[in-house]
Design a protein around this motif. Structure first.
Motif, PDB file in Angstrom:
ATOM      1  N   LYS A   1     -34.790 -15.220  14.513  1.00 39.26           N
ATOM      2  CA  LYS A   1     -33.767 -16.153  14.031  1.00 39.26           C
ATOM      3  C   LYS A   1     -34.016 -16.529  12.577  1.00 39.26           C
ATOM      4  O   LYS A   1     -35.143 -16.855  12.202  1.00 39.26           O
ATOM      5  CB  LYS A   1     -33.799 -17.430  14.876  1.00 39.26           C
ATOM      6  CG  LYS A   1     -33.177 -17.252  16.245  1.00 39.26           C
ATOM      7  CD  LYS A   1     -33.181 -18.558  17.004  1.00 39.26           C
ATOM      8  CE  LYS A   1     -32.481 -18.368  18.346  1.00 39.26           C
ATOM      9  NZ  LYS A   1     -32.588 -19.558  19.211  1.00 39.26           N
ATOM     10  N   ILE A   2     -32.970 -16.478  11.791  1.00 37.16           N
ATOM     11  CA  ILE A   2     -33.073 -16.863  10.378  1.00 37.16           C
ATOM     12  C   ILE A   2     -32.166 -18.070  10.155  1.00 37.16           C
ATOM     13  O   ILE A   2     -30.943 -17.951  10.238  1.00 37.16           O
ATOM     14  CB  ILE A   2     -32.637 -15.711   9.453  1.00 37.16           C
ATOM     15  CG1 ILE A   2     -33.340 -14.405   9.843  1.00 37.16           C
ATOM     16  CG2 ILE A   2     -32.887 -16.076   7.996  1.00 37.16           C
ATOM     17  CD1 ILE A   2     -32.807 -13.174   9.124  1.00 37.16           C
ATOM     18  N   PRO A   3     -32.743 -19.246   9.886  1.00 38.17           N
ATOM     19  CA  PRO A   3     -31.902 -20.421   9.682  1.00 38.17           C
ATOM     20  C   PRO A   3     -31.216 -20.393   8.312  1.00 38.17           C
ATOM     21  O   PRO A   3     -31.850 -20.114   7.297  1.00 38.17           O
ATOM     22  CB  PRO A   3     -32.888 -21.598   9.777  1.00 38.17           C
ATOM     23  CG  PRO A   3     -34.244 -21.017   9.580  1.00 38.17           C
ATOM     24  CD  PRO A   3     -34.181 -19.540   9.835  1.00 38.17           C
ATOM     25  N   VAL A   4     -29.933 -20.665   8.317  1.00 35.76           N
ATOM     26  CA  VAL A   4     -29.170 -20.717   7.065  1.00 35.76           C
ATOM     27  C   VAL A   4     -28.363 -22.008   7.085  1.00 35.76           C
ATOM     28  O   VAL A   4     -27.715 -22.317   8.087  1.00 35.76           O
ATOM     29  CB  VAL A   4     -28.198 -19.509   6.961  1.00 35.76           C
ATOM     30  CG1 VAL A   4     -27.349 -19.607   5.696  1.00 35.76           C
ATOM     31  CG2 VAL A   4     -28.963 -18.189   6.989  1.00 35.76           C
TER      32      VAL A   4
ATOM     33  N   GLY B   1     -24.727 -27.925   8.420  1.00 33.61           N
ATOM     34  CA  GLY B   1     -25.976 -27.942   9.168  1.00 33.61           C
ATOM     35  C   GLY B   1     -26.579 -26.550   9.234  1.00 33.61           C
ATOM     36  O   GLY B   1     -26.001 -25.595   8.711  1.00 33.61           O
ATOM     37  N   TYR B   2     -27.762 -26.472   9.837  1.00 38.60           N
ATOM     38  CA  TYR B   2     -28.428 -25.179   9.934  1.00 38.60           C
ATOM     39  C   TYR B   2     -27.922 -24.379  11.126  1.00 38.60           C
ATOM     40  O   TYR B   2     -27.754 -24.920  12.223  1.00 38.60           O
ATOM     41  CB  TYR B   2     -29.944 -25.356  10.040  1.00 38.60           C
ATOM     42  CG  TYR B   2     -30.571 -25.530   8.679  1.00 38.60           C
ATOM     43  CD1 TYR B   2     -30.916 -24.420   7.920  1.00 38.60           C
ATOM     44  CD2 TYR B   2     -30.768 -26.798   8.145  1.00 38.60           C
ATOM     45  CE1 TYR B   2     -31.454 -24.573   6.648  1.00 38.60           C
ATOM     46  CE2 TYR B   2     -31.305 -26.959   6.883  1.00 38.60           C
ATOM     47  CZ  TYR B   2     -31.652 -25.838   6.139  1.00 38.60           C
ATOM     48  OH  TYR B   2     -32.168 -25.983   4.881  1.00 38.60           O
ATOM     49  N   THR B   3     -27.683 -23.115  10.870  1.00 46.60           N
ATOM     50  CA  THR B   3     -27.265 -22.172  11.899  1.00 46.60           C
ATOM     51  C   THR B   3     -28.269 -21.034  11.881  1.00 46.60           C
ATOM     52  O   THR B   3     -28.753 -20.657  10.818  1.00 46.60           O
ATOM     53  CB  THR B   3     -25.859 -21.625  11.561  1.00 46.60           C
ATOM     54  OG1 THR B   3     -24.949 -22.712  11.565  1.00 46.60           O
ATOM     55  CG2 THR B   3     -25.405 -20.593  12.567  1.00 46.60           C
TER      56      THR B   3
ATOM     57  N   VAL C   1     -29.161 -11.603   3.860  1.00 47.49           N
ATOM     58  CA  VAL C   1     -29.108 -13.054   4.092  1.00 47.49           C
ATOM     59  C   VAL C   1     -28.982 -13.831   2.786  1.00 47.49           C
ATOM     60  O   VAL C   1     -28.235 -14.805   2.695  1.00 47.49           O
ATOM     61  CB  VAL C   1     -30.401 -13.551   4.793  1.00 47.49           C
ATOM     62  CG1 VAL C   1     -30.228 -14.995   5.246  1.00 47.49           C
ATOM     63  CG2 VAL C   1     -30.791 -12.661   5.937  1.00 47.49           C
ATOM     64  N   ALA C   2     -29.704 -13.390   1.779  1.00 47.34           N
ATOM     65  CA  ALA C   2     -29.908 -14.236   0.595  1.00 47.34           C
ATOM     66  C   ALA C   2     -28.693 -14.327  -0.318  1.00 47.34           C
ATOM     67  O   ALA C   2     -28.719 -15.049  -1.317  1.00 47.34           O
ATOM     68  CB  ALA C   2     -31.119 -13.728  -0.181  1.00 47.34           C
ATOM     69  N   HIS C   3     -27.614 -13.604   0.006  1.00 45.26           N
ATOM     70  CA  HIS C   3     -26.420 -13.715  -0.842  1.00 45.26           C
ATOM     71  C   HIS C   3     -25.455 -14.783  -0.330  1.00 45.26           C
ATOM     72  O   HIS C   3     -24.555 -15.211  -1.057  1.00 45.26           O
ATOM     73  CB  HIS C   3     -25.687 -12.369  -0.940  1.00 45.26           C
ATOM     74  CG  HIS C   3     -24.752 -12.073   0.205  1.00 45.26           C
ATOM     75  ND1 HIS C   3     -25.184 -11.811   1.483  1.00 45.26           N
ATOM     76  CD2 HIS C   3     -23.391 -12.012   0.259  1.00 45.26           C
ATOM     77  CE1 HIS C   3     -24.131 -11.590   2.264  1.00 45.26           C
ATOM     78  NE2 HIS C   3     -23.028 -11.708   1.552  1.00 45.26           N
TER      79      HIS C   3
ATOM     80  N   PHE D   1     -24.363  -9.455  13.698  1.00 45.26           N
ATOM     81  CA  PHE D   1     -25.213 -10.634  13.798  1.00 45.26           C
ATOM     82  C   PHE D   1     -24.589 -11.589  14.795  1.00 45.26           C
ATOM     83  O   PHE D   1     -23.391 -11.545  15.068  1.00 45.26           O
ATOM     84  CB  PHE D   1     -25.447 -11.316  12.443  1.00 45.26           C
ATOM     85  CG  PHE D   1     -24.241 -11.915  11.793  1.00 45.26           C
ATOM     86  CD1 PHE D   1     -23.591 -13.025  12.323  1.00 45.26           C
ATOM     87  CD2 PHE D   1     -23.757 -11.376  10.601  1.00 45.26           C
ATOM     88  CE1 PHE D   1     -22.484 -13.573  11.711  1.00 45.26           C
ATOM     89  CE2 PHE D   1     -22.635 -11.924   9.981  1.00 45.26           C
ATOM     90  CZ  PHE D   1     -22.006 -13.023  10.544  1.00 45.26           C
ATOM     91  N   THR D   2     -25.458 -12.437  15.352  1.00 40.25           N
ATOM     92  CA  THR D   2     -24.984 -13.530  16.187  1.00 40.25           C
ATOM     93  C   THR D   2     -25.496 -14.824  15.577  1.00 40.25           C
ATOM     94  O   THR D   2     -26.663 -14.913  15.187  1.00 40.25           O
ATOM     95  CB  THR D   2     -25.483 -13.379  17.631  1.00 40.25           C
ATOM     96  OG1 THR D   2     -24.900 -12.195  18.182  1.00 40.25           O
ATOM     97  CG2 THR D   2     -25.069 -14.571  18.486  1.00 40.25           C
ATOM     98  N   LYS D   3     -24.606 -15.802  15.490  1.00 40.71           N
ATOM     99  CA  LYS D   3     -24.983 -17.119  14.977  1.00 40.71           C
ATOM    100  C   LYS D   3     -25.003 -18.100  16.136  1.00 40.71           C
ATOM    101  O   LYS D   3     -24.061 -18.145  16.936  1.00 40.71           O
ATOM    102  CB  LYS D   3     -23.940 -17.618  13.970  1.00 40.71           C
ATOM    103  CG  LYS D   3     -23.898 -16.848  12.692  1.00 40.71           C
ATOM    104  CD  LYS D   3     -23.294 -17.660  11.562  1.00 40.71           C
ATOM    105  CE  LYS D   3     -21.801 -17.771  11.620  1.00 40.71           C
ATOM    106  NZ  LYS D   3     -21.246 -18.299  10.356  1.00 40.71           N
ATOM    107  N   THR D   4     -26.063 -18.875  16.205  1.00 38.99           N
ATOM    108  CA  THR D   4     -26.143 -19.947  17.194  1.00 38.99           C
ATOM    109  C   THR D   4     -26.707 -21.179  16.502  1.00 38.99           C
ATOM    110  O   THR D   4     -27.338 -21.075  15.441  1.00 38.99           O
ATOM    111  CB  THR D   4     -27.073 -19.570  18.367  1.00 38.99           C
ATOM    112  OG1 THR D   4     -28.332 -19.158  17.833  1.00 38.99           O
ATOM    113  CG2 THR D   4     -26.490 -18.450  19.227  1.00 38.99           C
ATOM    114  N   THR D   5     -26.497 -22.327  17.102  1.00 38.83           N
ATOM    115  CA  THR D   5     -27.033 -23.573  16.562  1.00 38.83           C
ATOM    116  C   THR D   5     -27.806 -24.262  17.667  1.00 38.83           C
ATOM    117  O   THR D   5     -27.325 -24.311  18.803  1.00 38.83           O
ATOM    118  CB  THR D   5     -25.887 -24.483  16.080  1.00 38.83           C
ATOM    119  OG1 THR D   5     -25.072 -23.711  15.205  1.00 38.83           O
ATOM    120  CG2 THR D   5     -26.412 -25.689  15.333  1.00 38.83           C
ATOM    121  N   GLU D   6     -28.987 -24.762  17.288  1.00 34.86           N
ATOM    122  CA  GLU D   6     -29.813 -25.420  18.300  1.00 34.86           C
ATOM    123  C   GLU D   6     -29.054 -26.566  18.966  1.00 34.86           C
ATOM    124  O   GLU D   6     -28.348 -27.325  18.294  1.00 34.86           O
ATOM    125  CB  GLU D   6     -31.083 -25.951  17.647  1.00 34.86           C
ATOM    126  CG  GLU D   6     -32.310 -25.677  18.500  1.00 34.86           C
ATOM    127  CD  GLU D   6     -33.571 -26.087  17.759  1.00 34.86           C
ATOM    128  OE1 GLU D   6     -34.062 -25.244  16.988  1.00 34.86           O
ATOM    129  OE2 GLU D   6     -34.016 -27.225  17.956  1.00 34.86           O
ATOM    130  N   GLY D   7     -29.177 -26.660  20.264  1.00 33.11           N
ATOM    131  CA  GLY D   7     -28.524 -27.749  20.984  1.00 33.11           C
ATOM    132  C   GLY D   7     -27.069 -27.459  21.340  1.00 33.11           C
ATOM    133  O   GLY D   7     -26.383 -28.310  21.898  1.00 33.11           O
TER     134      GLY D   7
END
Ligand code: FES
Ligand code: CO
Length: 340
Positions: A192-195, A207-209, A157-159, A223-229
């Motif tokens: 979930k890890i917000p990035v 925005g945050y995903t 994640v951190a890269h 990985f799966t990316k989702t965004t709140e809302g």
């Protein structure tokens, strides 16, 4: 050492549409393999004719049989030799005249090969088969690195904020919140890890995903990316075939449940850019074999997933990354494979 697990695992060797009427040579864990297609499906053999050792991939497929280019011995998909043109017809074909058969499947637009006699289950990729989702294949990308280094880069994640700054991350939002890693149903999965993404998937939405990573196999992660809302989901499944000591081939399945009627090309281009940003880093990493002794490199809490990945590889008996092979064990496994 380590090789049973990988020997019995499935490795993506090419895109299904790269395999036409002609046989094709591929490499898996240092093995030279021929794959071919007939009306019964896709098949894989050791790429070696038992007669004089020619590569069967130089031959062709005739009436569903793989025909060696050198003296035209014909093999059916079970590896049995069914015709030896030089043999007078009253003489039977020797039983020993066989090809070494490997397991071969077509799934998600890729051809997968398993060299071992006790194959693991092929991965399951539900999004790829679900209605309302669209999957494209990116790659294959050639990388001069071992598969575990490549998988570890994919799940790191951190890269994102540095290697992919401006695209998948922002250096001003570099902190990684604590997240959990669990072992569920035979694979590693994170919470979930917000990035913060300045330009998620090239769509210019800052925005945050939330990322949820899973490591399905030693050489397959997603990985799966989702965004709140939002109901939008974006998944990447990465499957790496370590061809030999020097290089790997990386396949990526990108699946989205939005913009289904939009062209795929921008997604592919975006992913190519991202991949090539990672390439120099991954190819530069020393040692080439992922160090599984946790004392060997330094770890932060934000590395929880890659630490868990290294531990899991250790538990699976994969001690030092995938290659070089333990020669003695490899010979034993090869013999086992040959006795079919
Ligand atoms: Fe294949 Fe002779 S080497 S038929
Ligand atoms: Co990256």
């Amino acid at each position: 050492m380590q090789q049973d697990r990988l020997w019995n695992d499935w490795h993506p060797v090419c895109k299904a549409d790269e395999l036409g009427d002609d046989p094709k040579q591929v490499h898996v864990l240092g093995e030279r393999v021929v794959i071919f297609r007939n009306e019964k499906g896709v098949h894989a053999f050791k790429d070696l004719c038992i007669h004089r050792g020619a590569a069967l991939s130089l031959g062709k497929v005739v009436d569903g049989k793989l025909v060696c280019a050198y003296h035209a011995w014909e093999y059916d998909e079970q590896g049995a030799c069914t015709k030896i043109p030089a043999l007078p017809c009253e003489r039977p074909i020797p039983k020993k005249a066989r090809a070494v058969v490997y397991h071969c499947e077509e799934y998600m637009g890729l051809i997968w090969v398993c060299l071992g006699d006790e194959p693991e289950e092929l991965i399951n990729y539900p999004e790829g088969e679900a209605e309302g989702y669209r999957t494209i294949i990116c790659g294959p990308y050639e990388v001069k690195a071992n598969a575990p280094r490549i998988i570890e880069n994919f799940i790191d994640v951190a890269h994102l904020m540095f290697v992919h700054e401006g695209m998948l991350g922002d250096a001003n939002h570099a902190e990684v919140v604590d997240y959990s890693v669990d072992f569920v149903d035979g694979h590693l999965t994170t919470s979930k890890i917000p990035v913060y993404q300045p330009n998620a998937d090239g769509r210019s939405k800052g925005g945050y995903t939330d990322y949820v990573y899973q490591v399905l196999r030693p050489t397959v992660a997603r990985f799966t990316k989702t965004t709140e809302g939002s109901d939008e989901e974006f998944t990447i499944l990465t499957a790496v075939n370590q061809e030999d000591n020097e290089k790997s081939r990386v396949f990526m399945l990108l699946t989205r449940n939005y913009e289904l009627d939009q062209p795929d090309e921008p997604y592919r281009e975006f992913q190519d850019t991202i991949f090539y940003q990672d390439l120099d880093i991954v190819e530069s990493q020393k040692p080439e074999l992922l160090p599984l002794d946790l004392q060997a490199e330094m770890h932060l809490k934000s590395d929880a997933l890659t630490i868990a990945y290294r531990r899991w590889l250790s538990e699976l008996g994969i001690e030092t990354g995938t290659l070089p092979l333990d020669e003695e064990k490899l010979e034993r496994m090869k013999k086992k494979s040959a006795v079919k």
